[in-house]
Design a protein around this motif. Structure first.
Motif, PDB file in Angstrom:
ATOM      1  N   PHE A  31      27.718  56.288  27.738  1.00 55.77           N
ATOM      2  CA  PHE A  31      27.451  54.832  27.547  1.00 55.77           C
ATOM      3  C   PHE A  31      26.257  54.449  27.090  1.00 55.77           C
ATOM      4  O   PHE A  31      25.275  55.144  27.579  1.00 55.77           O
ATOM      5  N   SER A  32      26.007  53.623  26.284  1.00 57.01           N
ATOM      6  CA  SER A  32      24.945  52.758  25.798  1.00 57.01           C
ATOM      7  C   SER A  32      25.034  51.376  25.546  1.00 57.01           C
ATOM      8  O   SER A  32      25.975  51.114  24.760  1.00 57.01           O
ATOM      9  N   PHE A  42      30.597  45.160  27.266  1.00 61.07           N
ATOM     10  CA  PHE A  42      30.546  45.991  28.530  1.00 61.07           C
ATOM     11  C   PHE A  42      29.258  45.848  29.448  1.00 61.07           C
ATOM     12  O   PHE A  42      28.446  46.593  28.761  1.00 61.07           O
ATOM     13  N   ALA A  43      29.258  45.247  30.364  1.00 62.15           N
ATOM     14  CA  ALA A  43      27.985  45.311  31.100  1.00 62.15           C
ATOM     15  C   ALA A  43      28.124  45.904  32.342  1.00 62.15           C
ATOM     16  O   ALA A  43      28.772  45.202  33.369  1.00 62.15           O
ATOM     17  N   HIS A  69      38.228  44.285  36.017  1.00 57.87           N
ATOM     18  CA  HIS A  69      37.089  44.828  35.391  1.00 57.87           C
ATOM     19  C   HIS A  69      37.518  45.821  34.411  1.00 57.87           C
ATOM     20  O   HIS A  69      38.642  46.560  34.363  1.00 57.87           O
ATOM     21  N   ALA A  70      36.577  46.188  33.484  1.00 59.80           N
ATOM     22  CA  ALA A  70      36.696  47.410  32.579  1.00 59.80           C
ATOM     23  C   ALA A  70      36.214  48.638  33.105  1.00 59.80           C
ATOM     24  O   ALA A  70      35.311  48.297  34.116  1.00 59.80           O
ATOM     25  N   LYS A  71      36.536  49.816  32.728  1.00 62.43           N
ATOM     26  CA  LYS A  71      35.923  50.870  33.392  1.00 62.43           C
ATOM     27  C   LYS A  71      35.796  51.765  31.866  1.00 62.43           C
ATOM     28  O   LYS A  71      36.367  51.693  30.939  1.00 62.43           O
ATOM     29  N   GLY A 129      33.129  60.493  36.820  1.00 62.57           N
ATOM     30  CA  GLY A 129      32.317  59.249  36.876  1.00 62.57           C
ATOM     31  C   GLY A 129      32.796  58.131  36.251  1.00 62.57           C
ATOM     32  O   GLY A 129      33.750  58.243  35.290  1.00 62.57           O
ATOM     33  N   TYR A 130      32.343  56.866  36.885  1.00 56.71           N
ATOM     34  CA  TYR A 130      33.148  55.595  36.479  1.00 56.71           C
ATOM     35  C   TYR A 130      31.962  54.627  36.276  1.00 56.71           C
ATOM     36  O   TYR A 130      30.978  54.538  37.378  1.00 56.71           O
ATOM     37  N   LEU A 131      31.889  53.853  35.322  1.00 54.95           N
ATOM     38  CA  LEU A 131      31.096  52.715  34.932  1.00 54.95           C
ATOM     39  C   LEU A 131      32.267  51.456  34.903  1.00 54.95           C
ATOM     40  O   LEU A 131      33.265  51.508  34.326  1.00 54.95           O
ATOM     41  N   VAL A 132      31.818  50.497  35.834  1.00 57.96           N
ATOM     42  CA  VAL A 132      32.766  49.182  36.031  1.00 57.96           C
ATOM     43  C   VAL A 132      31.950  48.192  35.737  1.00 57.96           C
ATOM     44  O   VAL A 132      30.687  47.944  36.070  1.00 57.96           O
TER      45      VAL A 132
END
Ligand SMILES: Cc1cn([C@H]2C[C@H](O)[C@@H](COP(=O)(O)OP(=O)(O)O[C@H]3O[C@H](C)C(=O)[C@H](O)[C@H]3O)O2)c(=O)[nH]c1=O
Length: 181
Positions: A31-32, A42-43, A69-71, A129-132
């Motif tokens: 992600f960037s 996507f923050a 949320h988005a993931k 791994g997750y970014l949310v």
């Protein structure tokens, strides 16, 4: 800008994370914030990861209400069968799709709000791994039981008691369409 491989469900993108390798080993960036429009706004607010043994199934989870949320999900080690289930109040309610994520294929998935997410571990071990885009809210952390929406899972091993007792799809309220917070 990452290459989008497939749109599994509306707004749910499978894409190639940036990666590079050399004599030392490999580098991967799933992600960037510079990726811009394809990924909406996507923050990331939280990052977490889990490690599971072969046959472990985690899911199907989502956060609801103002915690929706988005993931962005990616496999740091091993391989998983990643599954998404559409719970948005539209014609697609109940639709599910899957893709294989692995440390070797370096694919990642953008899961928009309103979709439940889960996976089955296909390798001896898998670290996911997750970014949310919202913090964890246990009062809004819910889901749908993994065997209640007609998805043909490969053989399943360990499921948590929480996941085994999630509501069935037929008992889950359709979720309002929301944008990526
Ligand atoms: C998700 C989360 C969990 N927790 C606590 C709650 C439990 O005490 C422990 C394990 O939680 P859980 O069993 O929900 O973990 P997973 O089953 O891996 O859940 C995740 O796996 C599925 C596939 C997903 O898509 C979700 O993003 C996420 O729910 O960590 C936290 O403190 N913060 C968090 O953000």
């Amino acid at each position: 800008m990452p290459k989008v491989i497939e749109t599994l469900l509306p707004g749910c993108l499978v894409f190639e994370a940036f990666s590079a390798g050399d004599a030392r080993g490999s580098f991967c960036k799933p992600f960037s914030s510079s990726w811009g429009s394809s990924f909406g706004s996507f923050a990331a607010k939280e990052f977490f990861y889990s490690t599971s043994a072969r046959g472990v199934l985690r899911g199907m989870h989502l956060q609801t209400g103002n915690a929706a949320h988005a993931k962005i999900v990616f496999c740091i080690e091993g391989e998983i069968l990643d599954v998404v289930l559409d719970l948005r109040q539209n014609a697609g309610f109940g639709a599910s799709k899957a893709c294989r994520l692995s440390a070797s294929n370096r694919l990642a998935i953008l899961v928009p709000p309103g979709l439940a997410h889960g996976f089955l571990t296909l390798s001896e071990s898998a670290t996911v791994g997750y970014l949310v885009t919202t913090p964890h809210d246990p009062t809004q952390d819910t889901g749908v039981r993994w065997n209640s929406f007609g998805f043909a899972w490969p053989p399943v091993g360990t499921v948590s008691s929480r996941d085994a007792n999630l509501p069935e799809l037929d008992d889950f309220p359709p979720q309002p369409e929301t944008h990526i917070p």
